[in-house]
Write an enzyme that holds these catalytic residues in place. Structure first.
Site, PDB file in Angstrom:
ATOM      1  N   SER A 258       0.852  -1.186   0.000  1.00  0.00           N
ATOM      2  CA  SER A 258       0.000   0.000   0.000  1.00  0.00           C
ATOM      3  C   SER A 258       0.891   1.240   0.000  1.00  0.00           C
ATOM      4  CB  SER A 258      -0.888  -0.001   1.244  1.00  0.00           C
ATOM      5  OG  SER A 258      -0.086   0.271   2.373  1.00  0.00           O
ATOM      6  N   LYS A 259       0.249   2.374  -0.098  1.00  0.00           N
ATOM      7  CA  LYS A 259       0.932   3.678  -0.144  1.00  0.00           C
ATOM      8  C   LYS A 259       2.025   3.805   0.929  1.00  0.00           C
ATOM      9  CE  LYS A 259      -0.007   6.410  -3.327  1.00  0.00           C
ATOM     10  NZ  LYS A 259       1.199   6.448  -4.116  1.00  0.00           N
TER      11      LYS A 259
END
Ligand code: GLU
Length: 489
Positions: A258-259
């Site tokens: 994820s980010k």
């Protein structure tokens, strides 16, 4: 599917664009694209933008641009068209409504008038009684005529799929083998919302069938959707495509990527200076492996080795160090011309000037290809090239104040002046440095730091062995001169 007498593979990538293409999406697109290329089939791009608030036109454009950068061209889709369009779900509303109507007519779907509160009460009760919190089927008994009247009178209704049998569904997944879905996993599910917008699972099944998709390779997290889609296929009596659910991509901490792990969109990697061919190579190996055990592969090699037997069901770790290594390997294979075509836009963006002569560029390419892993690594190496950028900083001035510095730089300049070539080779540089060491009887930082200041104005930074061969000898002499002037010649 047989048409024209042979079975042609048709794969698709079906993003719901909310921004730039995620690396996971890129990998999905890549597998579908590779399989179409490997089999001489078609690769279809379909935009799943029924969530109009999240999927903007702008986001779609970004995805198209990212796919193009990667070289994943589509045979049918937006801007290309084909026999099964439109390829954007927001433009296919009537198609979905027509199919929903068909299910309603056949008693395989029904209008449901239950309010959100009512549904919640039903769910709470089911949980309390230890049942699965599925829809209880209350509106199954509302006849078509009654439903019509209520809708005309202004009541709002969704259309629900009518699950007719309680049976186990078994998906023969290409990657996961038999995946079993218990009879009680889901209940009657919504296919059209009250505003007439179809839900993802309905559109997806309708589109895959009507676009004659033969193979669906997509992320593992869609497995539960597959069950609903299988039910829809069954209700229409359509033949199921072959499904393969590819493994999750994890960050280095083994959590879902994820980010928080840093860059996750292809565009960020592009801007950092990764090559499209390296991204393709790296992404292909996140969940698939070459039958020959190859690690560094061109796109052409991937196509020729690609088959469906080499997927692994276990999660893949996105290892950025490996990506950098793959990238360096791809950089080294570029011709000087290709290398500069990739590098120049990055230098321009960073306002770094580089000489334009072919000779210099060939020299710089040979140095840089050995030294950089990604194109943007070249920035720090090339920035000190411009003579205007040369300035003695505070630490540089401190170095120049040492007793050893003056003789060292004098000797360095003297050696440079006695040479003839326009540029020094790496070996020339090492020889010169050694000569200074011997003749001035200095070593360690008293040798290296003054020379570095005489080249870049500061005692730390850039590896001189890479930089010196790229600077004209005349410019090195001039820089040394500036230092000597600073020290009072
Ligand atoms: N639109 C879905 C997504 O972006 C893809 C679904 C599919 O591949 O079937 O996740």
């Amino acid at each position: 599917l047989f048409y024209g007498g042979f079975m042609s593979v048709r794969t698709r990538f079906a993003p719901s664009p909310t921004g730039h293409l995620h690396v996971g999406g890129a990998r999905t697109a890549l597998y579908n694209w590779l399989y179409a290329q490997a089999t001489g089939g078609q690769f279809i791009l379909r935009i799943e933008d029924t969530d109009l608030e999240r999927s903007t036109q702008e986001a779609m454009e970004k995805q198209l641009q990212d796919l193009k950068w990667l070289g994943l061209n589509w045979d049918e889709g937006p801007r290309v068209d084909g026999d099964y369009g439109p390829y954007q779900q927001s433009l296919r509303k009537e198609i979905y409504q027509k199919y929903a109507e068909e299910l309603l007519n056949e008693g395989k779907a029904y209008y449901c008038f239950c309010s959100d509160e009512e549904l919640q009460t039903q769910r709470d009760l089911a949980i309390k009684e230890g049942r699965n919190p599925h829809y209880n089927g209350k509106c199954r008994s509302v006849s078509r005529e009654e439903a019509k009247k209520r809708i005309e009178a202004g009541e709002s209704a969704v259309v629900r799929f009518w699950k007719k049998t309680e049976k186990e569904y078994v998906l023969n997944d290409l990657i996961r083998g038999d995946v079993r879905f218990g009879p009680d996993m889901i209940g009657d599910f919504v296919i059209l919302r009250s505003n007439g917008m179809p839900v993802y699972n309905f559109c997806c099944a309708i589109d895959d069938a009507s676009m004659k998709i033969t193979h669906v390779l997509r992320a593992e997290e869609h497995l539960n959707n597959t069950l609903r889609q299988m039910m829809i296929y069954e209700a229409f009596g359509w033949e199921l495509p072959t499904f393969g659910h590819v493994s999750l991509i994890l960050g280095e901490d083994k959590q879902k990527l994820s980010k928080r792990h840093g860059a996750t969109s292809c565009n960020e990697y592009r801007e950092k200076g990764f090559l499209a061919s390296a991204m393709i190579n790296f992404l292909a190996l996140l969940g698939w492996s070459s039958p020959k055990g190859d690690e560094i592969m061109t796109t052409q090699e991937l196509i020729s080795q690609f088959d469906l037997d080499r997927f692994t069901p276990s999660a893949a770790v996105f290892d950025e160090k490996k990506l950098r290594w793959v990238n360096q390997n791809h950089l080294r294979k570029l011709s000087d011309k290709e290398f500069w075509a990739e590098l120049l836009p990055i230098l321009e963006r960073e306002n770094v000037d580089a000489p334009s002569s072919d000779q210099w560029r060939a020299l710089a390419a040979s140095v840089l290809k050995e030294r950089v892993e990604i194109l943007s690594d070249a920035i720090e190496l090339l920035r000190p090239l411009s003579d205007e950028s040369f300035a003695i900083d505070e630490k540089g001035a401190e170095t120049l104040s040492w007793d050893e510095s003056k003789p060292v730089i004098n000797k360095w300049q003297e050696i440079l002046s006695a040479m003839n070539a326009e540029y020094l080779t790496e070996q020339d540089f090492l020889d010169a440095q050694n000569k200074v060491k011997e003749e001035c009887a200095v070593k360690g930082k008293f040798l290296f730091m003054p020379i570095r200041v005489a080249v870049i104005g500061k005692p730390h930074g850039v590896d001189l062995q890479s930089l010196v061969p790229l600077l004209p000898r005349a410019s090195l002499i001039e820089r040394a001169d500036k230092c000597l002037q600073h020290m009072g010649k």
